[in-house]
Design an enzyme around this catalytic site. Sequence first.
Site, mmCIF file in Angstrom:
data_model
loop_
_atom_site.group_PDB
_atom_site.id
_atom_site.type_symbol
_atom_site.label_atom_id
_atom_site.label_comp_id
_atom_site.label_asym_id
_atom_site.label_seq_id
_atom_site.Cartn_x
_atom_site.Cartn_y
_atom_site.Cartn_z
ATOM 1 N N LYS A 96 0.834 -1.197 0.000
ATOM 2 C CA LYS A 96 0.000 0.000 0.000
ATOM 3 C C LYS A 96 0.875 1.256 0.000
ATOM 4 O O LYS A 96 1.916 1.305 0.673
ATOM 5 C CB LYS A 96 -0.906 -0.023 1.235
ATOM 6 C CG LYS A 96 -1.978 1.058 1.282
ATOM 7 C CD LYS A 96 -2.886 0.834 2.488
ATOM 8 C CE LYS A 96 -3.927 1.918 2.643
ATOM 9 N NZ LYS A 96 -4.797 1.696 3.815
ATOM 10 N N SER A 130 -10.417 0.231 7.056
ATOM 11 C CA SER A 130 -9.804 0.275 5.727
ATOM 12 C C SER A 130 -9.278 -1.049 5.207
ATOM 13 O O SER A 130 -8.838 -1.117 4.057
ATOM 14 C CB SER A 130 -8.671 1.313 5.709
ATOM 15 O OG SER A 130 -9.202 2.607 5.855
ATOM 16 N N SER A 168 -9.405 2.869 2.983
ATOM 17 C CA SER A 168 -8.353 3.471 2.195
ATOM 18 C C SER A 168 -7.487 2.455 1.458
ATOM 19 O O SER A 168 -6.620 2.809 0.668
ATOM 20 C CB SER A 168 -7.459 4.313 3.107
ATOM 21 O OG SER A 168 -6.819 3.498 4.083
#
Length: 498
Positions: free
Chosen positions: A73, A174, A150
């Site tokens: 990520k 998330s 996210s």
Amino acid sequence: MFKEYTRYDASGLAELIACGDVSSTEVLEAAMARAAEVNPKLAAICIPMDAMARERGKMSLQGPFAGVPFLIKDIAQDYAGVPTTAGSRALRHWTPTRHAEIVQRFLDAGLVIFGKTSTPEFAFKGETAPLIWGSPTRNPWDLDRTPGGSSGGAAAAVAAGIVPAAGASDGGGSIRIPASYCGLFGLRPSRGRVPSGQAHGEFWDGASSQHALTRSVRDSARILDAIAGADVGAPFAIAPPERSYAEEIQRPAGKLRIGYSVQSPLGTPVHPEYVQAVMRTAKLLTELGHDVEPAQPEVDGQALARSFITMYFGQAAASIAQARRLTGAGNEAFELETRVLALLGRTLSAGDYVDQRARWNDYARALGRFHQSYDLYLTPTAAQPPNRIGELATPPLQQVAAKIVLALGAGKLLFKSGMVDKLVATSLQRVPFTQLSNLTGTPSMSVPLHWAPAETGGAELPYGVQFVARFGDEAMLLRLAAQLEQAQPWSECRPPLQ
């Protein structure tokens, strides 16, 4: 080319590579080919690392996932020599000089990282559409919808078969929310189970945990085995599990006491399919021999939302301040909505923040009392299906008003006007269930057990259900997840994306 690449989870690919049935180079090239095929439609991978991955793929790798392709990520998972933008134009050219501890552990497990996945600016939105990359990330189940945030880029990449697993993090849902939206398994570990170092002690005051999004339970368990445990200088060390999580999923779940609720803690609507997802899961659990009944912890949902949003505002202010220190970026480098959140964070006093932070204890005690009677708490993962791309965009008139407020520094006016309370409701009514786990530090998971159209004539979408366990008891969650996966397999439920 390894044509059957997308059929396997990470553990399966590792077994094939270890047995010599396929080479790590062939597997990596298959992953890159799949990315080239579908990423232009999804915008899931924002920073390719193909050349670095090919060099690593030539090495003699060790570890449980030796040679398996992987993505990390683009926030908090720093890879030395590769920019970490956190979805912000302010950090477009900021490059860390050392790996984050979790990335080092991914590498030590033998994973071959070939890119970074998109995230909203500083992980502050429920959809992944950062302006830095120009294109929003899209959900493989319905390209008109978001995969959530996210960890939206990670979820889209896994659901689309680019990788069998991808690094993710969860500060308010998330991992679990994108898992629900994309038909994946998503486990959020307990506070401190996975390290935040070296650059951080804890993310979001301990509300955020790192792990991965996966298609299979065994991948989640084995990845957690590879990354769990405190690193040097960590603020505290959580008690280690009695045995490996890979071993735990081979053990029976036992007879569990499970309380469930389909009521939003904010008193806002819950989509009928999310209600149906929980009710079907409760029926399945009963058939598997568990005791299941309606129950919920005595937590004031409105109060918890205020505590969460206070932390959220404060983190926005701190994130912009840190980015300015690193790069000297001006206002224009940050998205308008992020700047408004940061203004609200700066408007709050230190006393306001500490007061709300202290209330996290109230929620943890209430959840603890609940767990004296029930092993697990079952809810929908989200209250509404993923929004359509652009649906949550700030209207032009509100953008003008926001710019005026920023120019005047009128944060107090926003609080007094009641607009902040409306912002809280708007931000959390779609996803009101996940923050309890974050503020209490407890482990939780989203399990993909229900699929249905979002509305009449709409595309079929997955609807995940959430389980929350006692602090430190990821083992119980994983044992139950393995049982559910066996009883109602989901691995063949794939999006229509070609």
